[in-house]
Each structure stands twice: as structure tokens, then as C-alpha cells.
Design an enzyme around this catalytic site. Structure first.
Site, PDB file in Angstrom:
ATOM      1  N   GLU A   1      -9.341   6.917  -4.441  1.00 42.66           N
ATOM      2  CA  GLU A   1      -9.681   6.864  -3.010  1.00 42.66           C
ATOM      3  C   GLU A   1      -9.065   8.036  -2.261  1.00 42.66           C
ATOM      4  O   GLU A   1      -9.731   8.689  -1.445  1.00 42.66           O
ATOM      5  CB  GLU A   1      -9.225   5.523  -2.425  1.00 42.66           C
ATOM      6  CG  GLU A   1     -10.043   4.348  -2.934  1.00 42.66           C
ATOM      7  CD  GLU A   1      -9.349   3.002  -2.854  1.00 42.66           C
ATOM      8  OE1 GLU A   1      -9.948   2.022  -3.303  1.00 42.66           O
ATOM      9  OE2 GLU A   1      -8.195   2.924  -2.371  1.00 42.66           O
TER      10      GLU A   1
ATOM     11  N   HIS B   1       0.839  -1.203   0.000  1.00 39.60           N
ATOM     12  CA  HIS B   1       0.000   0.000   0.000  1.00 39.60           C
ATOM     13  C   HIS B   1       0.871   1.249   0.000  1.00 39.60           C
ATOM     14  O   HIS B   1       1.931   1.276   0.623  1.00 39.60           O
ATOM     15  CB  HIS B   1      -0.926   0.007   1.223  1.00 39.60           C
ATOM     16  CG  HIS B   1      -2.135  -0.836   1.014  1.00 39.60           C
ATOM     17  ND1 HIS B   1      -3.343  -0.322   0.638  1.00 39.60           N
ATOM     18  CD2 HIS B   1      -2.300  -2.173   1.083  1.00 39.60           C
ATOM     19  CE1 HIS B   1      -4.206  -1.297   0.490  1.00 39.60           C
ATOM     20  NE2 HIS B   1      -3.596  -2.441   0.760  1.00 39.60           N
ATOM     21  N   PRO B   2       0.402   2.292  -0.676  1.00 33.19           N
ATOM     22  CA  PRO B   2       1.160   3.544  -0.698  1.00 33.19           C
ATOM     23  C   PRO B   2       0.935   4.353   0.574  1.00 33.19           C
ATOM     24  O   PRO B   2      -0.074   4.182   1.262  1.00 33.19           O
ATOM     25  CB  PRO B   2       0.569   4.285  -1.901  1.00 33.19           C
ATOM     26  CG  PRO B   2      -0.865   3.824  -1.923  1.00 33.19           C
ATOM     27  CD  PRO B   2      -0.809   2.365  -1.493  1.00 33.19           C
TER      28      PRO B   2
END
Length: 167
Positions: free
Chosen positions: A82, A62-63
């Protein structure tokens, strides 16, 4: 293309850069029917059955929120949308500095980025959760982050299958 290949192609991105979750979930999902609820349940079961190291790899895929990848425009389309929905693409310099400091402290403490299902949240709500969760123990935060990954997958799946009445 086989049913398995099509399933992985369609749902392999629900867990960030981790198509192996969909690969492992296929048999269970196919046996109970491809509704959003069944697919999500099968994906979460596969994710939870994975080793801690495999789940950690999903977390690490995930970033950072409003991090370097976002600034460089290198997020996945889902992550970009998102983060934008929460206003993380429109931070003031001060807000960006706060996110950067929290991202750095969080990653240093836990070894993976802060993960939260941002859809429906404001940047202030995200910052409050960030500040609250950074005091968690490693065990608490690993479980919280895993639950958030499952929530993100649920929200992504719901947008893919909007006609399904899965809550």
C-alpha cells in the site's frame, strides 16, 4: 480447521495485527453469507462494537507512513504494498524529513499514528491530508482514523475477493 478458524486465518489480517476483529465478526458474517460486502460489514460492526481502548489498540497497530518500520523493511506485506503504491518507498530526503516531522507531531498530539487509505493517492495528496487532519480535535481524528481503518480493510478485502462486485 473449523469454519471460524478458517475465517480468522483468511480475514484476520484485514485490521492490522488485530485478528480479534475477525473472530468477533465470524458469527454475523457466516449467518449472512461470505460475500465481500457481508464480510466487510461484519468486520466493521465488530470493530465499532469494540471498546474505545480496543479500537485505539487497532489504530496503534498501524505503522507510521514512510516511518522506521518501512525503512527497516518490517512492514506487513499489505502495508508495504500500500505504501509503495503511493510512492512512499521512494521519497526524497526532504520528503522523508517532512513525513517524519508530521508523524512525530501527529503521534504526540493523538497517541496513535496517522492512518489513511493510501491506495490511489499520491504522496502529495497524503501530505495534504496529513497537514489538514493534524488540526482536528482528538474526537474528530479518532473517528476519522477509525473510518480510514475500515476503508483500508475494505480495499484489502476487495483485493482478496476481486470477483465480488462489492464497491
Amino acid at each position: 480447521m473449523s469454519g471460524r478458524e478458517e475465517f480468522v486465518r483468511r480475514f484476520g489480517g484485514l485490521f492490522e495485527h488485530s485478528p480479534w476483529v475477525a473472530e468477533r465478526a465470524y458469527d454475523r458474517a457466516a449467518s449472512v453469507g461470505l460475500t465481500a460486502g457481508n464480510v466487510h460489514s461484519a468486520l466493521c460492526t465488530a470493530f465499532r462494537a469494540a471498546s474505545p481502548a480496543e479500537r485505539l489498540a487497532v489504530l496503534r497497530a498501524h505503522p507510521d507512513l514512510a516511518g522506521k518500520l518501512a525503512v527497516a523493511g518490517e512492514l506487513t506485506p499489505d502495508s508495504r504494498a500500500e505504501q509503495a503504491s503511493a510512492g512512499l518507498d521512494r521519497l526524497s530526503p526532504e520528503e522523508h524529513a517532512r513525513f517524519t516531522a508530521l508523524n512525530d507531531a501527529y503521534t504526540k498530539k493523538f497517541g496513535f499514528p496517522f492512518i489513511i487509505a493510501v491506495k490511489g493517492l499520491t504522496k502529495d495528496e497524503i501530505l495534504a491530508a496529513f497537514e489538514r487532519r493534524i488540526d482536528n480535535s482528538m474526537e474528530e481524528e479518532f473517528e476519522t482514523a477509525c473510518a480510514q481503518v475500515e476503508q483500508i480493510a475494505r480495499l484489502r478485502l476487495k483485493s482478496m475477493l476481486p470477483g465480488d462486485d462489492y464497491a
